[in-house]
Write an enzyme that holds these catalytic residues in place. Structure first.
Site, mmCIF file in Angstrom:
data_model
loop_
_atom_site.group_PDB
_atom_site.id
_atom_site.type_symbol
_atom_site.label_atom_id
_atom_site.label_comp_id
_atom_site.label_asym_id
_atom_site.label_seq_id
_atom_site.Cartn_x
_atom_site.Cartn_y
_atom_site.Cartn_z
ATOM 1 N N ASP A 260 -14.215 -6.684 -4.425
ATOM 2 C CA ASP A 260 -14.226 -6.572 -2.944
ATOM 3 C C ASP A 260 -15.454 -7.413 -2.761
ATOM 4 O O ASP A 260 -16.558 -6.745 -2.858
ATOM 5 C CB ASP A 260 -14.055 -5.466 -2.335
ATOM 6 C CG ASP A 260 -12.822 -4.927 -2.557
ATOM 7 O OD1 ASP A 260 -11.821 -5.427 -2.696
ATOM 8 O OD2 ASP A 260 -12.713 -3.299 -2.219
ATOM 9 N N ASP B 211 1.026 -1.157 -0.106
ATOM 10 C CA ASP B 211 0.157 0.029 0.005
ATOM 11 C C ASP B 211 0.774 1.277 -0.184
ATOM 12 O O ASP B 211 1.794 1.284 0.836
ATOM 13 C CB ASP B 211 -0.804 0.000 1.200
ATOM 14 C CG ASP B 211 -2.171 -1.044 1.130
ATOM 15 O OD1 ASP B 211 -2.252 -1.681 0.237
ATOM 16 O OD2 ASP B 211 -2.811 -1.176 2.053
#
Lengths: 257, 217
Positions: free
Chosen positions: A131, A12
């Site tokens: 997701d 990230d």
């Protein structure tokens, strides 16, 4: 002999810095994505995925430079996700040296965006990130829906049907994250991984929930994933990529050593 | 004189990875990403890349006269490395995009994995594209294999594969549901379905070998 299952560490990155902490003993700056990528490359990662979580659009130039710096010296595939909303975003990332981009909310907003992107740049570089969250009760047949905004916002869209639509629209790969499993370190949601993997003709990357090496094996064997993505178990030095591969090989999974 | 390597740019995809991988293994070379025919003709070595859909690739090659240029380059005897769609474009015909006539330098067809019967009835559920690291069997000796172990893994990403009509062209084979051509070579031309620029140590070794190859096999 045949195609190896891939292990993909995920970083990230916020304004050019690795966040959520990376804890390697042998690199100087664990916040520098280039150093971290170099280390993963040395350890034998099969690909590297960056998730750009930079909130401001202006700061995204930093991400482009980061990708350029990594592509100049890490000679394995790179995927960049996060904030990919336009064909121009894709073009910039590919020109910077990314091999694939991953598209998430822009696809939910406009499923034809995937069609345009794939038509223009080729399915080989279009990953659709999904997701998924379980919405069925224990007594019912399992059912998953896709969620946006980090799992907070339901869309009412069935995850399996969505994956099939994305592949019809030209996705070359699916990056599937279980929002139930993500961050738990209790293993992948094998049910949704298996269901999506069996439903689509393209490779599926399992993501969310990896806490140990058994989980990686389960993702491939029970979830039928073609690749497994993990962040924290690698970042905090709990396991190296090499250990993960050796373990998978002991479990009769083909890996690149 | 510096070793000049031209990477042919006909507007399809990003060629910087190929350039930076070459720069890494051949730092003393002069590497250019170019569409200029004169620069390409003057180069010592030529890379013929390709990504995306074959109809667009071959269309752009024809529009920019790269097809004609390649005839001259191949007969010139200088070392040429074709990568991925670059290799497919050198064949006679591709099944992709409802059928596309290719440049026809080598006898053979480009076929679809998905339409092969092994992919339709397989219990193993082979995914397409064939994406990831697969082993390449070196079925014949070649200078570009120097220092690379047989069955080394290279990075592939493709939905169509080359089937050569002349088995003498084969230098590398790969298995994915079927056995297909990973690399072919003839004289001064070497072509790979995989991406050496994304194939870590083995790929870099192949590029280094290419940067030193004199074009004879």
């Amino acid at each position: 002999m045949g195609l190896a299952k891939r292990i993909i560490p995920c970083l990230d990155v916020d304004r050019g810095r690795v966040v959520k902490g990376v804890n390697f003993v042998d690199i100087r700056d664990a916040g520098d994505p280039v150093e971290v990528a170099r280390q993963y490359n040395r350890e034998g990662a099969d690909e590297i995925t960056f998730l750009d979580i930079t909130a401001s659009h202006e700061a995204r130039d930093t991400t482009v430079h980061t990708v350029e710096a990594i592509a100049a010296e890490v000679f394995i595939p790179l995927t960049v996700g996060g904030g990919i909303r336009t064909l121009e975003d894709i073009r910039r990332m590919l020109n910077a040296g990314a091999d694939k981009v991953s598209i998430n909310s822009a696809a939910v907003k406009n499923p034809d965006f995937v069609k345009e992107a794939s038509g223009k740049f080729g399915a080989q570089c279009i990953v659709v990130a999904i997701d998924a969250k379980k919405v069925s009760d224990e007594a019912e047949a399992p059912r998953w829906e896709i969620f946006t905004h980090g799992g907070r916002r339901p869309t009412g869209i069935d995850a399996i049907e969505w994956a099939e639509l994305m592949v019809r629209n030209g996705a070359g790969e699916i990056l599937l994250t279980s929002m139930d499993a993500d961050g738990t370190k209790a293993g992948f949601d094998l049910g949704v991984t298996r269901a999506v993997s069996d439903a689509v003709s393209v490779p599926v990357i399992a993501s969310g929930g990896v806490g140990n090496l058994d989980h990686l094996v389960e993702g491939v064997k029970q979830g039928r994933a073609d690749a497994v993505l993990a962040a924290s178990i690698f970042h905090f030095g709990e396991y190296s990529i090499g250990q993960a591969k050796a373990f998978m090989q002991q479990h009769q999974i083909e890996v690149r050593l | 004189m510096k070793n000049q390597i031209a990477i042919i740019d006909y507007g399809m995809g990003n060629l910087h990875s190929v350039a930076s991988a070459l720069q890494h293994v051949a730092p003393d070379s002069d590497i250019q990403i170019t569409s200029d025919h004169d620069v390409i003709r003057a180069a010592d070595r030529v890379i013929f890349p390709g990504v995306g859909a074959i109809r667009d690739c071959v269309g752009e090659m024809r529009r920019q006269g790269i097809d004609e240029l390649m005839v001259g380059e191949i007969t010139s005897g200088k070392p040429i490395l074709a990568i991925c769609i670059g290799m497919q474009a050198l064949m006679q015909h591709s099944e992709e995009n409802d059928g596309v006539a290719c440049l026809g330098h080598f006898p053979g067809e480009v076929k679809s994995f998905a339409s092969h019967s092994n992919f339709q009835v397989s219990a193993e559920h082979f995914k397409v594209p064939h994406m990831g690291w697969n082993q390449v069997a070196q079925v014949r000796d070649h200078p570009l294999w120097s220092g690379i172990e047989d069955l080394s893994r290279f990075y592939f990403v493709h939905s169509f594969y080359v089937e050569v009509a002349d088995k003498d062209l084969l230098v590398g084979e790969c298995e994915y549901g079927i056995t297909f051509t990973a690399c072919l070579a003839k004289g001064n031309v070497f072509a790979s379905q995989f991406h050496p620029e994304k194939s870590h140590t083995a790929g870099l070794q192949l590029l280094e070998n290419f940067s030193k190859w004199n074009g004879s096999s």
